[in-house]
Design a protein around this motif. Structure first.
Motif, PDB file in Angstrom:
ATOM      1  N   ARG A   1       0.821  -1.209   0.000  1.00 32.37           N
ATOM      2  CA  ARG A   1       0.000   0.000   0.000  1.00 32.37           C
ATOM      3  C   ARG A   1       0.860   1.267   0.000  1.00 32.37           C
ATOM      4  NH1 ARG A   1      -4.132  -1.007   4.734  1.00 32.37           N
ATOM      5  NH2 ARG A   1      -4.746   1.138   4.241  1.00 32.37           N
ATOM      6  N   LEU A   2       1.995   1.228   0.683  1.00 35.80           N
ATOM      7  CA  LEU A   2       2.910   2.379   0.644  1.00 35.80           C
ATOM      8  C   LEU A   2       3.447   2.602  -0.763  1.00 35.80           C
ATOM      9  CD1 LEU A   2       4.948   1.973   3.938  1.00 35.80           C
ATOM     10  CD2 LEU A   2       3.708   4.026   3.223  1.00 35.80           C
ATOM     11  N   VAL A   3       3.880   1.537  -1.411  1.00 39.52           N
ATOM     12  CA  VAL A   3       4.393   1.643  -2.775  1.00 39.52           C
ATOM     13  C   VAL A   3       3.292   2.153  -3.709  1.00 39.52           C
ATOM     14  CG1 VAL A   3       5.244   0.300  -4.755  1.00 39.52           C
ATOM     15  CG2 VAL A   3       6.233  -0.053  -2.477  1.00 39.52           C
ATOM     16  N   ALA A   4       2.097   1.624  -3.576  1.00 40.60           N
ATOM     17  CA  ALA A   4       0.980   2.010  -4.444  1.00 40.60           C
ATOM     18  C   ALA A   4       0.614   3.480  -4.301  1.00 40.60           C
ATOM     19  CB  ALA A   4      -0.243   1.151  -4.138  1.00 40.60           C
ATOM     20  N   ASN A   5       0.790   4.020  -3.122  1.00 39.86           N
ATOM     21  CA  ASN A   5       0.322   5.376  -2.840  1.00 39.86           C
ATOM     22  C   ASN A   5       1.438   6.375  -2.576  1.00 39.86           C
ATOM     23  OD1 ASN A   5      -2.752   5.274  -2.740  1.00 39.86           O
ATOM     24  ND2 ASN A   5      -2.159   3.459  -1.565  1.00 39.86           N
ATOM     25  N   HIS A   6       2.672   6.019  -2.921  1.00 36.46           N
ATOM     26  CA  HIS A   6       3.778   6.919  -2.588  1.00 36.46           C
ATOM     27  C   HIS A   6       3.655   8.261  -3.304  1.00 36.46           C
ATOM     28  CE1 HIS A   6       5.679   5.304  -6.294  1.00 36.46           C
ATOM     29  NE2 HIS A   6       6.350   6.452  -6.308  1.00 36.46           N
ATOM     30  N   SER A   7       4.029   9.291  -2.602  1.00 36.00           N
ATOM     31  CA  SER A   7       4.121  10.657  -3.139  1.00 36.00           C
ATOM     32  C   SER A   7       2.844  11.122  -3.841  1.00 36.00           C
ATOM     33  CB  SER A   7       5.353  10.787  -4.047  1.00 36.00           C
ATOM     34  OG  SER A   7       6.525  10.535  -3.290  1.00 36.00           O
ATOM     35  N   PHE A   8       1.727  10.851  -3.169  1.00 36.29           N
ATOM     36  CA  PHE A   8       0.409  11.321  -3.627  1.00 36.29           C
ATOM     37  C   PHE A   8       0.023  10.756  -4.987  1.00 36.29           C
ATOM     38  CE2 PHE A   8       1.946  14.141  -0.389  1.00 36.29           C
ATOM     39  CZ  PHE A   8       0.883  14.107   0.496  1.00 36.29           C
ATOM     40  N   ALA A   9       0.320   9.479  -5.165  1.00 38.49           N
ATOM     41  CA  ALA A   9       0.014   8.790  -6.413  1.00 38.49           C
ATOM     42  C   ALA A   9      -1.474   8.830  -6.747  1.00 38.49           C
ATOM     43  CB  ALA A   9       0.491   7.343  -6.342  1.00 38.49           C
ATOM     44  N   LEU A  10      -2.318   8.942  -5.747  1.00 37.57           N
ATOM     45  CA  LEU A  10      -3.754   8.983  -5.997  1.00 37.57           C
ATOM     46  C   LEU A  10      -4.132  10.137  -6.929  1.00 37.57           C
ATOM     47  CD1 LEU A  10      -6.238   7.349  -5.196  1.00 37.57           C
ATOM     48  CD2 LEU A  10      -6.592   8.958  -3.331  1.00 37.57           C
TER      49      LEU A  10
ATOM     50  N   ARG B   1      20.851  14.241  -2.807  1.00 43.40           N
ATOM     51  CA  ARG B   1      19.893  15.007  -2.000  1.00 43.40           C
ATOM     52  C   ARG B   1      19.586  16.333  -2.689  1.00 43.40           C
ATOM     53  NH1 ARG B   1      17.363  12.305   1.844  1.00 43.40           N
ATOM     54  NH2 ARG B   1      17.004  14.317   2.763  1.00 43.40           N
ATOM     55  N   THR B   2      18.380  16.820  -2.491  1.00 45.24           N
ATOM     56  CA  THR B   2      17.952  18.099  -3.046  1.00 45.24           C
ATOM     57  C   THR B   2      16.863  18.675  -2.149  1.00 45.24           C
ATOM     58  OG1 THR B   2      17.272  19.238  -5.073  1.00 45.24           O
ATOM     59  CG2 THR B   2      16.153  17.152  -4.585  1.00 45.24           C
ATOM     60  N   THR B   3      16.396  19.839  -2.480  1.00 48.63           N
ATOM     61  CA  THR B   3      15.272  20.419  -1.751  1.00 48.63           C
ATOM     62  C   THR B   3      13.975  20.001  -2.432  1.00 48.63           C
ATOM     63  OG1 THR B   3      15.172  22.425  -3.076  1.00 48.63           O
ATOM     64  CG2 THR B   3      16.660  22.445  -1.141  1.00 48.63           C
ATOM     65  N   VAL B   4      12.893  20.049  -1.706  1.00 46.97           N
ATOM     66  CA  VAL B   4      11.599  19.713  -2.285  1.00 46.97           C
ATOM     67  C   VAL B   4      11.248  20.682  -3.413  1.00 46.97           C
ATOM     68  CG1 VAL B   4      10.205  20.985  -0.578  1.00 46.97           C
ATOM     69  CG2 VAL B   4       9.225  19.015  -1.772  1.00 46.97           C
ATOM     70  N   THR B   5      11.575  21.946  -3.256  1.00 49.01           N
ATOM     71  CA  THR B   5      11.292  22.935  -4.295  1.00 49.01           C
ATOM     72  C   THR B   5      12.044  22.598  -5.576  1.00 49.01           C
ATOM     73  OG1 THR B   5      10.876  24.630  -2.643  1.00 49.01           O
ATOM     74  CG2 THR B   5      11.451  25.395  -4.866  1.00 49.01           C
ATOM     75  N   ASN B   6      13.314  22.256  -5.453  1.00 46.77           N
ATOM     76  CA  ASN B   6      14.103  21.893  -6.632  1.00 46.77           C
ATOM     77  C   ASN B   6      13.614  20.592  -7.264  1.00 46.77           C
ATOM     78  OD1 ASN B   6      15.643  24.182  -6.423  1.00 46.77           O
ATOM     79  ND2 ASN B   6      17.370  23.156  -5.438  1.00 46.77           N
ATOM     80  N   ARG B   7      13.198  19.651  -6.442  1.00 42.46           N
ATOM     81  CA  ARG B   7      12.710  18.354  -6.964  1.00 42.46           C
ATOM     82  C   ARG B   7      11.423  18.548  -7.757  1.00 42.46           C
ATOM     83  NH1 ARG B   7      12.617  13.566  -9.113  1.00 42.46           N
ATOM     84  NH2 ARG B   7      11.795  11.860  -7.876  1.00 42.46           N
ATOM     85  N   ILE B   8      10.502  19.313  -7.226  1.00 44.86           N
ATOM     86  CA  ILE B   8       9.251  19.567  -7.944  1.00 44.86           C
ATOM     87  C   ILE B   8       9.550  20.288  -9.262  1.00 44.86           C
ATOM     88  CG2 ILE B   8       7.094  20.873  -7.888  1.00 44.86           C
ATOM     89  CD1 ILE B   8       7.013  20.173  -4.826  1.00 44.86           C
ATOM     90  N   ALA B   9      10.422  21.289  -9.215  1.00 45.13           N
ATOM     91  CA  ALA B   9      10.786  22.023 -10.431  1.00 45.13           C
ATOM     92  C   ALA B   9      11.451  21.101 -11.449  1.00 45.13           C
ATOM     93  CB  ALA B   9      11.717  23.185 -10.087  1.00 45.13           C
TER      94      ALA B   9
ATOM     95  N   ILE C   1       2.748  17.710  -1.121  1.00 46.36           N
ATOM     96  CA  ILE C   1       4.135  17.236  -1.003  1.00 46.36           C
ATOM     97  C   ILE C   1       4.914  18.153  -0.059  1.00 46.36           C
ATOM     98  CG2 ILE C   1       6.319  17.001  -2.265  1.00 46.36           C
ATOM     99  CD1 ILE C   1       4.557  16.066  -4.695  1.00 46.36           C
ATOM    100  N   ARG C   2       4.791  19.454  -0.259  1.00 49.59           N
ATOM    101  CA  ARG C   2       5.492  20.412   0.609  1.00 49.59           C
ATOM    102  C   ARG C   2       5.026  20.279   2.058  1.00 49.59           C
ATOM    103  NH1 ARG C   2       4.925  23.855  -4.080  1.00 49.59           N
ATOM    104  NH2 ARG C   2       6.994  24.267  -4.936  1.00 49.59           N
TER     105      ARG C   2
END
Length: 187
Positions: A90-99, A140-148, A171-172
């Protein structure tokens, strides 16, 4: 990390990704390293976090692809071929707001029916944190850079681009909750 590297999850991820998708393998390793570092500072099952981190993108494997939606394909691979623990699946299926991406793909009902979201906010946030603060190459990176980076790689008008823009506030918020937990319990 050596103890984790010998686990079945690590071996499976390596088998599925290392040769076929080396960059995805590098990312998965980076996400797992982040989980190893993070787990002792949170109230969650450290082994479950690390296993979900190394396996979160296993659905990209050519051996897993069925729908083309990697969270669903990976969860089905883990459930059907490897009889993995339901919580891990379930974690894999729903990781990072996959829904939200499933909704963009017309697969929301399928994902929700087969793999309901966990109610363990700490664990869900921790996996989002590890994934969304790790580059495609495993750094490693910041969330802002990853989304961009995701928007730039896929394009803002693509399915993935639309999804990540919709998911960005959630995500943030997840990353922020983990950052606050880390600040409250420094090393």
């Amino acid at each position: 990390m050596v103890a984790y590297e010998s686990s079945w999850a690590w071996s499976l991820a390596r088998t599925e990704l290392e040769t076929a998708l080396p960059r995805r393998w590098a990312h998965s390793q980076g996400v797992a390293r982040a989980a190893v570092e993070l787990a002792p500072h949170l109230r969650c099952d450290p082994d479950l976090l690390v296993r979900s981190a190394i396996l979160h993108d296993v659905g990209y494997s050519p051996n897993a692809v069925a729908t083309g939606f990697h969270p669903l394909d990976g969860a089905r691979l883990l459930r059907d071929r490897h009889h993995a623990d339901a919580t891990l699946v379930r974690l894999v299926a729903n990781h990072s707001f996959a829904l939200l991406e499933a909704e963009e793909r017309g697969l929301r009902e399928v994902l929700e029916a087969e793999f309901p979201i966990l109610d363990n906010q700490v664990l869900v946030d921790a996996l989002v944190y590890c994934d969304m603060t790790t580059t495609p190459d495993g750094s490693r990176t910041t969330v802002t850079n990853r989304i961009a980076e995701i928007i730039a790689r896929y394009g803002p008008e693509t399915l993935v681009g639309r999804f990540i823009q919709r998911a960005a506030p959630a995500i943030r918020a997840s990353v922020s909750r983990v950052d606050h937990a880390l600040a409250a319990h420094p090393k």
